[in-house]
Write an enzyme that holds these catalytic residues in place. Sequence first.
Site, PDB file in Angstrom:
ATOM      1  N   HIS A  61      26.959  43.429  65.885  1.00  0.00           N
ATOM      2  CA  HIS A  61      26.648  43.222  64.470  1.00  0.00           C
ATOM      3  C   HIS A  61      26.494  44.511  63.668  1.00  0.00           C
ATOM      4  O   HIS A  61      26.301  44.450  62.457  1.00  0.00           O
ATOM      5  CB  HIS A  61      25.361  42.404  64.346  1.00  0.00           C
ATOM      6  N   HIS A  76      26.316  47.591  58.815  1.00  0.00           N
ATOM      7  CA  HIS A  76      25.595  46.438  59.365  1.00  0.00           C
ATOM      8  C   HIS A  76      26.298  45.178  58.890  1.00  0.00           C
ATOM      9  O   HIS A  76      26.340  44.904  57.688  1.00  0.00           O
ATOM     10  CB  HIS A  76      24.133  46.457  58.894  1.00  0.00           C
TER      11      HIS A  76
END
Length: 154
Positions: A61, A76
């Site tokens: 992620h 992110h």
Amino acid sequence: MTGPLPVLSPVAGTVIDVAEIPDPVFSAALVGPGSALAPDPVTGGTAVSPITGVVVKLHPHAFVVASDDGRAVLVHLGIDTVELHGDGFDLLAAEGDRVTAGQPVVRWDPTAVRAGGRSPVVPVVALDAEPGSLTDVAAVGTVVAAADGLFTIA
């Protein structure tokens, strides 16, 4: 002294105000100044390296790429996506790999992230950079393709 470091958009999408990121660590720029993107649901599913350098941290992620002069950028992919434990993310690089700006690093599905009740917003952060050190910042509302200019670290 190091020169300006252009930072590319890691995904296709629309630039949003950092204050709109639904996570106080990012919205308050606690880890550094940056930008944020609402990813395009169709073309925003491959995240590319925002700079040329070495992948120093890689999670499904999120990833950090450090330039040769030590400046680093965090990407992110979505908010609270760590809770997915990698489901829906496909790593296209490895920690320690040298990557060029614009090279694919992670494939993901922002639509599935949203369908799972999480925000697909993508913060892009100049780690350890001083507030006010970003220039050429793409304006809120600007639509960018992956690898378009997002900001420059002075």
